[in-house]
Write a protein that holds these residues in place. Sequence first.
Motif, PDB file in Angstrom:
ATOM      1  N   VAL A 141      -2.293 -15.598 -12.525  1.00  0.00           N
ATOM      2  CA  VAL A 141      -1.229 -16.443 -11.996  1.00  0.00           C
ATOM      3  C   VAL A 141      -0.692 -17.283 -13.148  1.00  0.00           C
ATOM      4  O   VAL A 141      -1.452 -17.999 -13.809  1.00  0.00           O
TER       5      VAL A 141
ATOM      6  N   ASP B 262       2.787 -14.245  -9.623  1.00  0.00           N
ATOM      7  CA  ASP B 262       1.518 -13.541  -9.389  1.00  0.00           C
ATOM      8  C   ASP B 262       1.718 -12.053  -9.646  1.00  0.00           C
ATOM      9  O   ASP B 262       2.837 -11.592  -9.881  1.00  0.00           O
TER      10      ASP B 262
ATOM     11  N   SER C 286      -2.938 -11.856  -5.446  1.00  0.00           N
ATOM     12  CA  SER C 286      -3.046 -11.139  -6.713  1.00  0.00           C
ATOM     13  C   SER C 286      -4.145 -10.078  -6.648  1.00  0.00           C
ATOM     14  O   SER C 286      -5.152 -10.240  -5.949  1.00  0.00           O
TER      15      SER C 286
ATOM     16  N   ARG D  21       7.318 -14.406  -6.945  1.00  0.00           N
ATOM     17  CA  ARG D  21       7.586 -15.616  -7.727  1.00  0.00           C
ATOM     18  C   ARG D  21       8.093 -16.696  -6.782  1.00  0.00           C
ATOM     19  O   ARG D  21       8.986 -16.477  -5.971  1.00  0.00           O
TER      20      ARG D  21
ATOM     21  N   ALA E 131      -0.656 -17.662  -4.441  1.00  0.00           N
ATOM     22  CA  ALA E 131      -0.504 -16.590  -5.430  1.00  0.00           C
ATOM     23  C   ALA E 131      -1.844 -15.942  -5.744  1.00  0.00           C
ATOM     24  O   ALA E 131      -1.944 -14.705  -5.900  1.00  0.00           O
TER      25      ALA E 131
END
Length: 532
Positions: free
Chosen positions: A440, A457, A434, A522, A430
């Motif tokens: 996160v 994220d 990002s 997710r 994640a």
Amino acid sequence: MASATVTAKSEPDRRRSRGSWLPGTRLGRLIIALNLLGLVILIGGALVLNELRRGLVGARIDSLTTQGELIATIIDRAATIGEPEPSMDGQYAAEILQMLSNPRSQRARLFDAEGRLIADSDWVADRVEWKTLPPARQRVDPGTFSLDLQGRGPTAPKASGEAGLAREVAKALKGDHQAGMRVGDHGARVVSVSIPIQHVQAVLGVLTLEASDVDEIIARERAALIPFALIAVSVTLISSLLLNRLIAQPVRRLARAADSVRLSRARAISLPDLAKRDDELGDLTRSLEDMTHALSERMDAIESFAADVAHEIRNPLTSIRSALETLDLVTDPAARERLTRILHQDIQRLDRLITDISNASRLDAELSRESPRPLDVGRLLSDVAGLYQETAKPGDIDVRFVPADTLEPIRVSGREGPVGQVFRNLIDNARSFSRPGGEVRVGLQASRGQAVVTIDDDGPGIPEENLETVFQRFYTSRPKGAAFGGNSGLGLSIARQITEAHGGIIRAENRTGPDGEVAGARFVVSLPQARS
């Protein structure tokens, strides 16, 4: 390294539901029943014949007692002389005993009040025996044969039969009826009754009746027991052959099948006829087939993993070799700088690949080495998130843990190291997607007996067609502009393998904002809660 998930085919609930009056398993009950059957037949026959023998002996005693009481009464009435002190006329009593003929298998003897033998049915000259006669006995005059009532034995040639007779007559002379089995003159067992001849209270003598056919009765009983013994032996033999066919031969087939797998390098055992059996051997066969199929799938997975590793390592090595070959030919400082950066990126990617491959290859051993135990998922996630916060550098993506809205700790049964690696892999993935300044978020909730962990994220999300393929080994599709060589493509695959080994599931989905646009990815991990 991915491992195959094998569904067990055992049916413990169904096997437990099979009621039986014998304890143990199906084959265990069969073995017990077959081995006991022959013994029960033999014991039953022996008990039946034992009761028959007791009945025959008892009937013979009753018959002899009735006959003896009748003869004793006649002798008392007819051969008693003298008043006021009565005595027995021995000669007349002997004539009466001779007139009352006895069956061939019986012998009658008459003793006076002193224990002297005064009459014996074997002395009858006109009696014809229908069976083989024993060795001839000389006639003993009444005056020369007597019993030692003090227990020293007979005065005639000593024999165990005479000693038993002496004890019996001695007790009868005291006025007690005697009946039972004892040893006769020739060592054979006889049924004997001794009846005192009484006139009012005075004992005038003793009448002894013997039946010498006891050995014949016992011999007939033993002969009658032979069919039971033969049946028991036959049942035992048949049960042994049946057990050999049902157990020994199938076990031998299983052993040969296992040897075939070992020697011919086959991948699995296949014995469908044994696998259909509804007993322990069927369970064993199905378990061996499942085990060998699982090993075969594991071998296939290892071969596929080795091929993928070789392919993934070849790419950075090819790039490094090309850069090194070009580096000597390039004189432009800017071009040489670009080649140097490519070399650093490829080395970084290769290092990442080797690290993740090493972790994946050790995963199976780590999962089997440590036993599951209750884990507090909230505490574990808090520790993982706190470690990222403590080691964060300027510009790194923040990691924030959102605890569950419950006071009770949420626990799962698992291994802390591998479960923690699942969350770290997902958080690392994640963070790598990002955007700068993003965050996160790690959440935890309990739902329907499951501990549900979410990792959100703020990245570009995952294409719908790739929501499942992202968990494949070495899948590294990344958006434009992402750092090259930062991922090996094994993190999500390892996370799924660990999750499934703990009985859980992992999936990927996209988050959407108020406007319906994708707001990020997710990952959802569901693990069964530990039983309290």
